[in-house]
Design an enzyme around this catalytic site. Sequence first.
Site, PDB file in Angstrom:
ATOM      1  N   ASP A 192       0.864  -1.181   0.000  1.00  0.00           N
ATOM      2  CA  ASP A 192       0.000   0.000   0.000  1.00  0.00           C
ATOM      3  C   ASP A 192       0.897   1.226   0.000  1.00  0.00           C
ATOM      4  O   ASP A 192       2.127   1.109  -0.045  1.00  0.00           O
ATOM      5  CB  ASP A 192      -0.963  -0.019   1.199  1.00  0.00           C
ATOM      6  N   HIS A 258      -2.883   3.135  -4.519  1.00  0.00           N
ATOM      7  CA  HIS A 258      -2.220   2.654  -3.296  1.00  0.00           C
ATOM      8  C   HIS A 258      -0.792   2.198  -3.638  1.00  0.00           C
ATOM      9  O   HIS A 258      -0.301   1.200  -3.116  1.00  0.00           O
ATOM     10  CB  HIS A 258      -3.033   1.542  -2.642  1.00  0.00           C
ATOM     11  N   ASP A 320      -8.659  -0.680  -5.825  1.00  0.00           N
ATOM     12  CA  ASP A 320      -9.523   0.246  -5.084  1.00  0.00           C
ATOM     13  C   ASP A 320      -8.946   1.658  -5.043  1.00  0.00           C
ATOM     14  O   ASP A 320      -7.738   1.849  -5.094  1.00  0.00           O
ATOM     15  CB  ASP A 320      -9.709  -0.264  -3.642  1.00  0.00           C
ATOM     16  N   GLU A 321      -9.840   2.617  -4.935  1.00  0.00           N
ATOM     17  CA  GLU A 321      -9.513   3.997  -4.572  1.00  0.00           C
ATOM     18  C   GLU A 321      -8.369   4.598  -5.387  1.00  0.00           C
ATOM     19  O   GLU A 321      -7.554   5.343  -4.864  1.00  0.00           O
ATOM     20  CB  GLU A 321      -9.158   4.069  -3.077  1.00  0.00           C
TER      21      GLU A 321
HETATM   22  C1  ACM Z   1     -10.594  -0.634   0.668  1.00  0.00           C
HETATM   23  O1  ACM Z   1     -11.053  -0.554   1.818  1.00  0.00           O
HETATM   24  N1  ACM Z   1     -10.026   0.415   0.114  1.00  0.00           N
HETATM   25  C2  ACM Z   1     -10.667  -1.860  -0.080  1.00  0.00           C
END
Ligand code: ACM
Length: 768
Positions: A192, A258, A320-321
């Site tokens: 991350d 990330h 994600d994100e």
């Molecule tokens: C997450 O909580 N960003 C998968």
Amino acid sequence: MKALHVLSLALAATISAPAMASSLPPLIPMPAKITPQPGTLTIANNAAITLPEGDKGARIAASLLIEKVAKDRGLTLSTGTKGVIHITRDASLPGDEAYRLEVSAKGVTLAAKGDAGLVYAAMTLAQLLSPDAHVGAPVRLSAMQIADAPRFKWRGVMLDTARHFLPTSAIYATIDQMAAHKLNTLHLHLTDDQGWRIEIKRYPDLTRIGAWRTPPSAGGAPGEKVGGFYTQDELKALVAYAAQRGITIVPEIDLPGHAQAAVAAYPEIGVLGARPDVSHDWGINPYLFNVNDHSVGFIKNVLDELMAIFPSQYIHLGGDEAIKDQWQRSPEVQAKMKALGITSENAMQSWLIDQLGTYLAQHGRRLIGWDEILEGGLPPSASVMSWRGDKGAVDAANQNHDVVLAPAPTLYMDSVQSRRADESAGRLFTVTLADLYNYDPFPKGLPADKAGHILGAEITAFSEYLTTPRAVQHVLFPRLDALSEVVWSAPAQHDWQGFLTRLQPQRLRYTREGINDADSAFAVDFALQGPRSQLLTRKEGTVAIATQTGFGQIRYTTDGREPTARSPLYKQPVAVKLGQVLKAAAFDGTLPTAQSRSFDLSTTSLLRWNNPDLVACPKGALGHRVPLTSEAPDGSPVFNVNLFDDCIMAPAVPTDAPRKFTVDVARLARHYGLAYEATKQIWHYSTSPHGELVMRVGGCEGDIPGGGPKGQVIATFPLPDPATAPNRFQLTGTVPAGTGDQNVCMLFTAPISGAFYTVASLQLEPAS
Ligand code: ACM
């Protein structure tokens, strides 16, 4: 209707009576079928286990049984020829995880087709052999036949090793508990923004640089770097250990977002060329992997080494994100999109996921990613982990993709499990044990013919606020017990009251095994009836006592002594006198279900508002409970905060007389990647370089847009220079006499570019 009501009352009474505890098998998760048989069998020290010769799986199951019974019961079992416990194979059972367990007056038989089934049979027997607190005593088993098999294929736990590095010992301990609960998938979030945790031999800087970050500063010099990583040998050992316990480790490399730790190590795989620091900001950071040949080649090389360590069918590639600003700003990425005929950055992410999914498929693996991978169109090869609620699950299943449910907030264990004052750090959305127990992995709105795409569910332990292995254990256990029953046991076996009863011996096992399970669902909480000022003036009042689950019987004392099973039984709010200390605990028979808690009814305590007693200022919300520093050790204080507004309020402070006050201030690092939410931070006018603490009696309006009634400023304290002042300090003044009880508003006007503040406590002195 009336008859039904009576029946349910009668049932409730039967189940909560202590006698029932012993007749419920002490098993979690509950097996699919238990058929009682006549007779009993006593297992004592030195009972022997026989197994088929040369059967490695049976030998492993036997050794796990021996180890667990020694730990949980203090009985020594061993393998031998004249055993009372027989491990055997049964090829007729459905699937590798199913098992049979039979107890008769003659002996116990554990049977399974697969190795995992033998492990589960052994774990069930170990639970049967640790039903109560009588460590070392022989156990008399009722004869029975158990036929058991799982409800779902994917029964998971996710550990976040990136935000706070977990030593391998913490992962081994989690694997042990997963096996004991028949959970079979350990998802390791290995990379991350804040750390890259897996050794990649071809790219040593991923860990030389990417595994270490400088903690954020709330002023003053930054601390020493923190972090760590796993060598490939360590990971292979974990994989082997997990496999022996029926557990697959699914590794996650999070991309394309990330990615800051990776880009810090190798800026050339990033987008705009700059080398960032490994991030210390929780939340959403802007660094992305590039999509050029070099970066995609780099990722594939990483995957080669990853696949050589982890034999799992699934490889998790995050998704994600990933805010796309860097891709939008990059001429190179834009040119690539044009060349590929791709018109949105989300579709570009889909392209990348498809490239990597295809690569994994060429190696016999499958890609799974967080539900954002649906956004640009789901590549055919991908499965989805639904975390933003369960819409992603429904969408993906409707498109005939397999799905794992991990929806926030219910399956996010960084959500606090109670609003108790002594609860640990996390997100201030409460996910109780009951919330977990009532969770159904089949999302509403899922067509029946798509149900087969639901692989199962997992709980996550994202670790921004979980700074140590003990903190992770506190949030996982016992909510993991509830999850295990949701994903293993058929809905017909679900029984909340029975679960709570069966959880009591499980909590004794946790104690025996050194697991830091939370007692939040069982500990008492006190609620003073009426305002504090009433008790202060009348010198007597009443206090209600309750536990979150209502399990057991609450007993209390008012003389400061430890409550026992013989202390007065709580039936209704207790009459108390000013100056007393109320102490209470709930009991299951003679055993307390949690440590006792006390409520200090002294004048000093009633004139003190600790941080958890404080409330959000009008229009705000206290969304997080955070430690003072990002690496705070176990037992450190935690603070409820509103990341968007440095304002907090003490409710109903008596103003019948002037009182001196002391505010204990805490200064914390503002280390949150807020991305597009950054504009929600509220700026307050200040008059001095580091801002002020402005205290008002009667409300916060004037400082809070749309806030409550305008309060009177009673003090303005310029804040000290964060570069030199300690991060805890006290300020004193006087709350003047007014009318009745008033809210005291405490507003910090420090610049939003720097540290933020909260109040650890507001202490008033008795009126003189
Ligand atoms: C997450 O909580 N960003 C998968």
